[in-house]
Scaffold this motif. Structure first.
Motif, PDB file in Angstrom:
ATOM      1  N   PHE A 137      36.670  45.156  43.505  1.00 34.80           N
ATOM      2  CA  PHE A 137      35.252  45.484  43.350  1.00 34.80           C
ATOM      3  C   PHE A 137      34.392  44.299  43.770  1.00 34.80           C
ATOM      4  O   PHE A 137      33.397  44.457  44.486  1.00 34.80           O
ATOM      5  CB  PHE A 137      34.986  45.860  41.887  1.00 34.80           C
ATOM      6  CG  PHE A 137      33.582  46.331  41.622  1.00 34.80           C
ATOM      7  CD1 PHE A 137      33.246  47.665  41.753  1.00 34.80           C
ATOM      8  CD2 PHE A 137      32.588  45.425  41.252  1.00 34.80           C
ATOM      9  CE1 PHE A 137      31.944  48.103  41.508  1.00 34.80           C
ATOM     10  CE2 PHE A 137      31.289  45.854  41.011  1.00 34.80           C
ATOM     11  CZ  PHE A 137      30.969  47.198  41.136  1.00 34.80           C
ATOM     12  N   GLU A 138      34.818  43.108  43.377  1.00 34.66           N
ATOM     13  CA  GLU A 138      34.022  41.911  43.694  1.00 34.66           C
ATOM     14  C   GLU A 138      33.972  41.650  45.200  1.00 34.66           C
ATOM     15  O   GLU A 138      32.941  41.258  45.740  1.00 34.66           O
ATOM     16  CB  GLU A 138      34.599  40.698  42.958  1.00 34.66           C
ATOM     17  CG  GLU A 138      33.640  39.531  42.954  1.00 34.66           C
ATOM     18  CD  GLU A 138      34.364  38.194  42.822  1.00 34.66           C
ATOM     19  OE1 GLU A 138      34.072  37.468  41.866  1.00 34.66           O
ATOM     20  OE2 GLU A 138      35.215  37.875  43.686  1.00 34.66           O
ATOM     21  N   ILE A 139      35.106  41.875  45.876  1.00 31.02           N
ATOM     22  CA  ILE A 139      35.119  41.708  47.341  1.00 31.02           C
ATOM     23  C   ILE A 139      34.084  42.640  47.979  1.00 31.02           C
ATOM     24  O   ILE A 139      33.267  42.230  48.812  1.00 31.02           O
ATOM     25  CB  ILE A 139      36.527  42.006  47.916  1.00 31.02           C
ATOM     26  CG1 ILE A 139      37.498  40.873  47.547  1.00 31.02           C
ATOM     27  CG2 ILE A 139      36.471  42.192  49.442  1.00 31.02           C
ATOM     28  CD1 ILE A 139      38.951  41.153  47.929  1.00 31.02           C
ATOM     29  N   LEU A 140      34.098  43.915  47.546  1.00 28.05           N
ATOM     30  CA  LEU A 140      33.169  44.886  48.132  1.00 28.05           C
ATOM     31  C   LEU A 140      31.723  44.569  47.758  1.00 28.05           C
ATOM     32  O   LEU A 140      30.813  44.739  48.572  1.00 28.05           O
ATOM     33  CB  LEU A 140      33.526  46.303  47.683  1.00 28.05           C
ATOM     34  CG  LEU A 140      34.787  46.896  48.303  1.00 28.05           C
ATOM     35  CD1 LEU A 140      35.013  48.309  47.759  1.00 28.05           C
ATOM     36  CD2 LEU A 140      34.698  46.937  49.836  1.00 28.05           C
ATOM     37  N   HIS A 141      31.518  44.104  46.539  1.00 30.09           N
ATOM     38  CA  HIS A 141      30.162  43.786  46.097  1.00 30.09           C
ATOM     39  C   HIS A 141      29.592  42.643  46.935  1.00 30.09           C
ATOM     40  O   HIS A 141      28.437  42.666  47.360  1.00 30.09           O
ATOM     41  CB  HIS A 141      30.179  43.412  44.607  1.00 30.09           C
ATOM     42  CG  HIS A 141      28.817  43.363  43.995  1.00 30.09           C
ATOM     43  ND1 HIS A 141      28.142  42.186  43.805  1.00 30.09           N
ATOM     44  CD2 HIS A 141      28.002  44.349  43.554  1.00 30.09           C
ATOM     45  CE1 HIS A 141      26.954  42.446  43.264  1.00 30.09           C
ATOM     46  NE2 HIS A 141      26.846  43.744  43.096  1.00 30.09           N
ATOM     47  N   THR A 142      30.430  41.636  47.197  1.00 32.95           N
ATOM     48  CA  THR A 142      29.997  40.503  48.014  1.00 32.95           C
ATOM     49  C   THR A 142      29.666  40.967  49.432  1.00 32.95           C
ATOM     50  O   THR A 142      28.617  40.612  49.981  1.00 32.95           O
ATOM     51  CB  THR A 142      31.114  39.433  48.058  1.00 32.95           C
ATOM     52  OG1 THR A 142      31.450  39.075  46.713  1.00 32.95           O
ATOM     53  CG2 THR A 142      30.665  38.190  48.812  1.00 32.95           C
ATOM     54  N   LEU A 143      30.556  41.782  49.999  1.00 36.40           N
ATOM     55  CA  LEU A 143      30.308  42.260  51.376  1.00 36.40           C
ATOM     56  C   LEU A 143      29.082  43.167  51.423  1.00 36.40           C
ATOM     57  O   LEU A 143      28.250  43.076  52.334  1.00 36.40           O
ATOM     58  CB  LEU A 143      31.528  43.025  51.899  1.00 36.40           C
ATOM     59  CG  LEU A 143      32.774  42.195  52.221  1.00 36.40           C
ATOM     60  CD1 LEU A 143      33.947  43.112  52.544  1.00 36.40           C
ATOM     61  CD2 LEU A 143      32.511  41.247  53.397  1.00 36.40           C
TER      62      LEU A 143
END
Lengths: 100, 332
Positions: free
Chosen positions: B182-188
């Motif tokens: 989730f954090e990877i997608l949120h950052t992107l």
């Protein structure tokens, strides 16, 4: 089996016990395969304590464990079944008596 | 990472040995929601069903290392690389917990691996899709591991003790997997327009395969009914799928990403999100071996196993030598 030779050389099974922290006894967490005790300990560290789940590990060859048989569980544990007087709740205590 | 539900359509849909439902003791234990332990008497079909499900689950964990292992060398930062390595190592660990649980049912790990390598055992079809961009690491963690958690949490109460206990460990570790995705997608999603587009593309590709991870619809999954009676399965495929959808839609909104389903809508009367129809013909194509990566995944797995043979042999030879040296010492 396509690899009968490799299967014949399957590493033995070890049961793994971990002491979660000082003050607790070792508890069974699972098993793994390893060629010897030193590798079993290393594998157990990598497999069962990746998140600091333990401070001490025992590994025991699975074949060295003797277990009671589930088939005879009634007969085996029966002697304890009719000895309710081993529990403090068996005894009646007059009202008002404390610290007993 | 993920549980049972693949298998060929024939396997998924076949009835076997309905007659062998277990003796009175076994059924009483199951009905009292007790736990079956390795040396208990159990129906052959119960044992066979568990071996098949646990092995398939274990195979999925170790095959599941490949799509993500693909990105370790190209992770965008040292932090992301360390996290991804920890996650892939967890998947190996999950496979090992599960092989150990399967072995308590009287099978050898080497036998199960052999069945995987010769195509007689299946693994989850989700891993036959390619990981094309870094954003796929996010989508796998968020959606694939998210679906896996929904599938796996009820298995912590499975009637077979060793499987349930392995699943407790696995579920604890999966929550890190889902959050890091989730954090990877949120950052992107909150990055440059190109990064946002990359995140959206990954979600577009992984959404429908994630929904199919819950298996065929209930009316096409008769084995489920027996698994539920035996306490192996606690909720139906469609119930778990709905739970996942209801959890995930608000998370997509928080990410600022859309789910690729124009029919997705909130149903006021039921309080559930409704999806459009799922195209299961694609799932069965992938299960049948025609997915984008089936052949590559199996070739890689077999190759890794064969290339590791000398290590296994050397460790065994060292142990033998050490053992005979100790024995000689003891005699002296």
């Amino acid at each position: 089996m396509t690899e009968a030779g490799a299967s014949a050389r399957e590493w033995p099974l070890w049961e793994v016990f971990v002491r979660a922290r000082r003050g607790l006894s070792h508890g069974h967490v699972g098993s793994l395969h390893a060629p010897d005790a030193a590798m079993a300990l290393r594998n157990a560290r990598d497999l069962y304590t990746r998140r600091q789940e333990g401070v001490s590990i025992w590994v025991v060859p699975a074949e060295a464990i003797s277990a009671s048989s589930p088939d005879e569980k009634d007969a085996f544990f029966d002697p304890a079944a009719d000895k309710v007087y081993r529990h403090p709740t068996f005894y009646s205590v007059p009202d008002g008596v404390e610290h007993l | 990472m993920y549980g049972d539900h693949s298998g060929t359509p024939e396997q998924v849909w076949s009835h076997d040995a309905y007659a062998d439902d277990g003796d009175a003791d076994f059924l009483a234990l199951i009905q009292a929601d007790g736990r079956v332990e390795p040396r208990d008497a159990m129906p052959n079909a119960y044992r066979a069903s568990l071996v098949r499900q646990i092995a398939q689950h274990a195979h999925s964990e170790i095959i599941g290392m490949q799509p993500e292992g693909n990105w370790i060398s190209r992770a965008p930062s040292l932090k992301r690389k360390a996290i991804l390595m920890a996650k892939v190592q967890d998947e190996a660990g999950h496979g090992l917990y599960l092989y150990a649980a399967a072995e308590t049912l009287g099978v050898d790990r080497s036998e199960l691996l052999d069945k995987l390598h010769t195509g007689r055992h299946k693994y989850s079809s989700i891993f036959n899709y390619p990981t094309l961009t870094w954003a796929d690491m996010g989508a796998i963690g968020w959606l694939v591991d998210g679906a896996a958690i929904v599938n796996q949490v009820p298995i912590t109460r499975c009637s077979y003790g060793p499987y349930a206990r392995a699943m407790v460990r696995i579920c604890k570790e999966e929550s890190f997997h889902q959050r890091q995705g989730f954090e990877i997608l949120h950052t992107l999603s909150n990055g440059s327009p190109a990064q946002h587009a990359m995140a959206q593309d990954a979600v577009d590709r992984w959404w429908w395969p994630s929904l199919m991870m819950f298996g065929p619809p209930d009316d096409a999954s008769p084995n489920s009914e027996r698994s539920m009676r035996w306490g192996i399965k606690r909720f139906s495929n469609d119930e778990l799928r709905q739970r996942f959808v209801d959890m995930t839609v608000p998370q997509a909104q928080a990410l600022g990403l859309t789910l690729p389903d124009p029919e997705l809508a909130y149903d006021d009367t039921t309080g559930h999100w409704r999806t459009g129809a799922i195209d299961f013909t694609e799932l069965f194509e992938v299960i049948a071996g025609n997915g984008p990566c089936n052949a590559a995944r199996m070739a890689h797995r077999r190759g890794a196993h064969e290339r590791g043979q000398w290590v296994r042999d050397a460790a065994a030879a060292y142990a033998d030598k050490h053992r005979s040296a100790t024995a000689t010492g003891a005699v002296a």
